[in-house]
Design a protein around this motif. Structure first.
Motif, PDB file in Angstrom:
ATOM      1  N   LYS A   1     -19.852  97.833 -72.769  1.00 41.99           N
ATOM      2  CA  LYS A   1     -19.822  99.208 -72.237  1.00 41.99           C
ATOM      3  C   LYS A   1     -19.890  99.262 -70.714  1.00 41.99           C
ATOM      4  O   LYS A   1     -19.222 100.092 -70.097  1.00 41.99           O
ATOM      5  CB  LYS A   1     -20.950 100.014 -72.855  1.00 41.99           C
ATOM      6  CG  LYS A   1     -20.783 100.129 -74.365  1.00 41.99           C
ATOM      7  CD  LYS A   1     -21.079 101.473 -74.879  1.00 41.99           C
ATOM      8  CE  LYS A   1     -20.601 101.590 -76.295  1.00 41.99           C
ATOM      9  NZ  LYS A   1     -21.593 101.689 -77.284  1.00 41.99           N
ATOM     10  N   MET A   2     -20.698  98.411 -70.106  1.00 43.36           N
ATOM     11  CA  MET A   2     -20.856  98.452 -68.646  1.00 43.36           C
ATOM     12  C   MET A   2     -19.790  97.626 -67.936  1.00 43.36           C
ATOM     13  O   MET A   2     -19.217  98.067 -66.942  1.00 43.36           O
ATOM     14  CB  MET A   2     -22.246  97.969 -68.241  1.00 43.36           C
ATOM     15  CG  MET A   2     -23.364  98.810 -68.800  1.00 43.36           C
ATOM     16  SD  MET A   2     -23.367 100.486 -68.161  1.00 43.36           S
ATOM     17  CE  MET A   2     -24.390 100.269 -66.735  1.00 43.36           C
ATOM     18  N   LEU A   3     -19.538  96.415 -68.448  1.00 38.66           N
ATOM     19  CA  LEU A   3     -18.611  95.525 -67.754  1.00 38.66           C
ATOM     20  C   LEU A   3     -17.177  95.644 -68.248  1.00 38.66           C
ATOM     21  O   LEU A   3     -16.246  95.341 -67.509  1.00 38.66           O
ATOM     22  CB  LEU A   3     -19.082  94.072 -67.869  1.00 38.66           C
ATOM     23  CG  LEU A   3     -20.474  93.771 -67.319  1.00 38.66           C
ATOM     24  CD1 LEU A   3     -20.769  92.277 -67.420  1.00 38.66           C
ATOM     25  CD2 LEU A   3     -20.634  94.265 -65.886  1.00 38.66           C
ATOM     26  N   GLY A   4     -16.988  96.049 -69.495  1.00 41.35           N
ATOM     27  CA  GLY A   4     -15.643  96.250 -70.020  1.00 41.35           C
ATOM     28  C   GLY A   4     -15.048  95.087 -70.795  1.00 41.35           C
ATOM     29  O   GLY A   4     -13.853  95.090 -71.107  1.00 41.35           O
ATOM     30  N   PHE A   5     -15.875  94.087 -71.153  1.00 37.27           N
ATOM     31  CA  PHE A   5     -15.362  93.006 -71.981  1.00 37.27           C
ATOM     32  C   PHE A   5     -15.113  93.518 -73.404  1.00 37.27           C
ATOM     33  O   PHE A   5     -15.633  94.552 -73.806  1.00 37.27           O
ATOM     34  CB  PHE A   5     -16.339  91.823 -72.009  1.00 37.27           C
ATOM     35  CG  PHE A   5     -16.380  91.057 -70.716  1.00 37.27           C
ATOM     36  CD1 PHE A   5     -15.333  90.219 -70.357  1.00 37.27           C
ATOM     37  CD2 PHE A   5     -17.461  91.172 -69.856  1.00 37.27           C
ATOM     38  CE1 PHE A   5     -15.358  89.513 -69.168  1.00 37.27           C
ATOM     39  CE2 PHE A   5     -17.496  90.473 -68.660  1.00 37.27           C
ATOM     40  CZ  PHE A   5     -16.444  89.645 -68.311  1.00 37.27           C
ATOM     41  N   VAL A   6     -14.332  92.778 -74.172  1.00 33.01           N
ATOM     42  CA  VAL A   6     -13.969  93.153 -75.537  1.00 33.01           C
ATOM     43  C   VAL A   6     -14.609  92.161 -76.499  1.00 33.01           C
ATOM     44  O   VAL A   6     -14.523  90.949 -76.296  1.00 33.01           O
ATOM     45  CB  VAL A   6     -12.428  93.124 -75.698  1.00 33.01           C
ATOM     46  CG1 VAL A   6     -12.022  93.402 -77.137  1.00 33.01           C
ATOM     47  CG2 VAL A   6     -11.772  94.103 -74.736  1.00 33.01           C
ATOM     48  N   LYS A   7     -15.239  92.701 -77.559  1.00 30.57           N
ATOM     49  CA  LYS A   7     -15.839  91.832 -78.577  1.00 30.57           C
ATOM     50  C   LYS A   7     -14.731  91.151 -79.367  1.00 30.57           C
ATOM     51  O   LYS A   7     -13.819  91.797 -79.866  1.00 30.57           O
ATOM     52  CB  LYS A   7     -16.742  92.654 -79.498  1.00 30.57           C
ATOM     53  CG  LYS A   7     -17.404  91.841 -80.578  1.00 30.57           C
ATOM     54  CD  LYS A   7     -18.444  92.635 -81.345  1.00 30.57           C
ATOM     55  CE  LYS A   7     -17.851  93.826 -82.026  1.00 30.57           C
ATOM     56  NZ  LYS A   7     -18.819  94.520 -82.893  1.00 30.57           N
ATOM     57  N   LYS A   8     -14.818  89.818 -79.476  1.00 29.50           N
ATOM     58  CA  LYS A   8     -13.834  89.064 -80.256  1.00 29.50           C
ATOM     59  C   LYS A   8     -14.430  88.626 -81.592  1.00 29.50           C
ATOM     60  O   LYS A   8     -13.802  88.758 -82.625  1.00 29.50           O
ATOM     61  CB  LYS A   8     -13.340  87.853 -79.477  1.00 29.50           C
ATOM     62  CG  LYS A   8     -12.254  87.096 -80.221  1.00 29.50           C
ATOM     63  CD  LYS A   8     -11.407  86.259 -79.326  1.00 29.50           C
ATOM     64  CE  LYS A   8     -10.269  85.632 -80.111  1.00 29.50           C
ATOM     65  NZ  LYS A   8      -9.381  84.865 -79.262  1.00 29.50           N
ATOM     66  N   HIS A   9     -15.640  88.075 -81.562  1.00 28.36           N
ATOM     67  CA  HIS A   9     -16.310  87.637 -82.792  1.00 28.36           C
ATOM     68  C   HIS A   9     -17.727  88.185 -82.823  1.00 28.36           C
ATOM     69  O   HIS A   9     -18.397  88.257 -81.796  1.00 28.36           O
ATOM     70  CB  HIS A   9     -16.392  86.104 -82.857  1.00 28.36           C
ATOM     71  CG  HIS A   9     -15.066  85.426 -82.850  1.00 28.36           C
ATOM     72  ND1 HIS A   9     -14.218  85.411 -83.932  1.00 28.36           N
ATOM     73  CD2 HIS A   9     -14.433  84.735 -81.878  1.00 28.36           C
ATOM     74  CE1 HIS A   9     -13.130  84.754 -83.637  1.00 28.36           C
ATOM     75  NE2 HIS A   9     -13.223  84.323 -82.387  1.00 28.36           N
ATOM     76  N   ASP A  10     -18.166  88.552 -84.000  1.00 30.48           N
ATOM     77  CA  ASP A  10     -19.551  88.965 -84.215  1.00 30.48           C
ATOM     78  C   ASP A  10     -19.862  88.637 -85.671  1.00 30.48           C
ATOM     79  O   ASP A  10     -19.634  89.445 -86.565  1.00 30.48           O
ATOM     80  CB  ASP A  10     -19.729  90.451 -83.931  1.00 30.48           C
ATOM     81  CG  ASP A  10     -21.189  90.884 -83.993  1.00 30.48           C
ATOM     82  OD1 ASP A  10     -22.046  90.098 -84.453  1.00 30.48           O
ATOM     83  OD2 ASP A  10     -21.481  92.031 -83.575  1.00 30.48           O
ATOM     84  N   VAL A  11     -20.327  87.412 -85.892  1.00 21.74           N
ATOM     85  CA  VAL A  11     -20.571  86.951 -87.258  1.00 21.74           C
ATOM     86  C   VAL A  11     -21.992  86.393 -87.372  1.00 21.74           C
ATOM     87  O   VAL A  11     -22.520  85.829 -86.410  1.00 21.74           O
ATOM     88  CB  VAL A  11     -19.544  85.883 -87.697  1.00 21.74           C
ATOM     89  CG1 VAL A  11     -18.147  86.469 -87.762  1.00 21.74           C
ATOM     90  CG2 VAL A  11     -19.562  84.685 -86.781  1.00 21.74           C
ATOM     91  N   PRO A  12     -22.602  86.543 -88.553  1.00 24.31           N
ATOM     92  CA  PRO A  12     -23.936  85.982 -88.752  1.00 24.31           C
ATOM     93  C   PRO A  12     -23.925  84.470 -88.538  1.00 24.31           C
ATOM     94  O   PRO A  12     -22.975  83.779 -88.906  1.00 24.31           O
ATOM     95  CB  PRO A  12     -24.246  86.309 -90.214  1.00 24.31           C
ATOM     96  CG  PRO A  12     -23.327  87.423 -90.571  1.00 24.31           C
ATOM     97  CD  PRO A  12     -22.095  87.224 -89.741  1.00 24.31           C
ATOM     98  N   SER A  13     -25.004  83.993 -87.934  1.00 30.26           N
ATOM     99  CA  SER A  13     -25.163  82.551 -87.705  1.00 30.26           C
ATOM    100  C   SER A  13     -26.647  82.238 -87.837  1.00 30.26           C
ATOM    101  O   SER A  13     -27.369  82.169 -86.839  1.00 30.26           O
ATOM    102  CB  SER A  13     -24.627  82.173 -86.318  1.00 30.26           C
ATOM    103  OG  SER A  13     -24.765  80.794 -86.093  1.00 30.26           O
ATOM    104  N   GLY A  14     -27.099  82.121 -89.061  1.00 31.87           N
ATOM    105  CA  GLY A  14     -28.522  81.914 -89.299  1.00 31.87           C
ATOM    106  C   GLY A  14     -29.288  83.163 -88.947  1.00 31.87           C
ATOM    107  O   GLY A  14     -28.920  84.270 -89.336  1.00 31.87           O
ATOM    108  N   GLU A  15     -30.334  82.996 -88.173  1.00 26.68           N
ATOM    109  CA  GLU A  15     -31.186  84.113 -87.772  1.00 26.68           C
ATOM    110  C   GLU A  15     -30.501  85.020 -86.744  1.00 26.68           C
ATOM    111  O   GLU A  15     -30.888  86.175 -86.563  1.00 26.68           O
ATOM    112  CB  GLU A  15     -32.481  83.536 -87.175  1.00 26.68           C
ATOM    113  CG  GLU A  15     -33.522  84.543 -86.826  1.00 26.68           C
ATOM    114  CD  GLU A  15     -34.776  83.898 -86.268  1.00 26.68           C
ATOM    115  OE1 GLU A  15     -35.541  84.615 -85.605  1.00 26.68           O
ATOM    116  OE2 GLU A  15     -35.005  82.697 -86.475  1.00 26.68           O
TER     117      GLU A  15
END
Length: 128
Positions: free
Chosen positions: A22-36
């Motif tokens: 939101k502040m810097l303007g990067f785009v989320k590519k991956h958001d997957v569970p990885s353990g905790e």
């Protein structure tokens, strides 16, 4: 060989994701569970197949110490390239980003440094 992922230790992945998108303007590519935690990577909007930035939890004691010491000594953990540092400084300042170094010319480059609110100082650089 090429760099495909680099990481930044963060104190809170959700807060970091919010700030970096939101502040810097990067785009989320991956958001997957990885353990905790989660494997969260971001990319530049104009280079979505380029190098990914991993928002890595700083849960390991060495990571926490590393992050704290760099921040205390005013050392940025990474650097992002921008077309115009002064323009980016103005844009980010208007969004509430706090800078520890205003745009400063150093020979053929101009740099500025800001606090990412997640335990890091980040440098932006314009190369002439």
């Amino acid at each position: 060989m090429k760099i495909i992922v680099t990481s930044v230790f963060v104190q809170d992945q959700d807060k970091a994701l919010e700030f970096y998108t939101k502040m810097l303007g990067f785009v989320k590519k991956h958001d997957v569970p990885s353990g905790e935690y989660r494997w969260i990577t971001l990319v530049s909007p104009d280079s979505q197949d380029g190098t990914e930035l991993l928002l890595e939890p700083n849960e390991h004691p060495a990571a926490k110490e590393y992050q704290k010491k760099l921040f205390a000594d005013g050392i940025p953990v990474t650097m992002f390239g921008v077309a115009d540092v002064r323009e980016e400084y103005q844009r980010l300042t208007e969004r509430g980003v706090e800078f520890t170094m205003k745009p400063t010319e150093m020979g053929d480059i101009t740099i500025a440094v800001f606090d990412d609110t997640c335990g890091n100082l980040i440098q932006i650089i314009e190369q002439k």
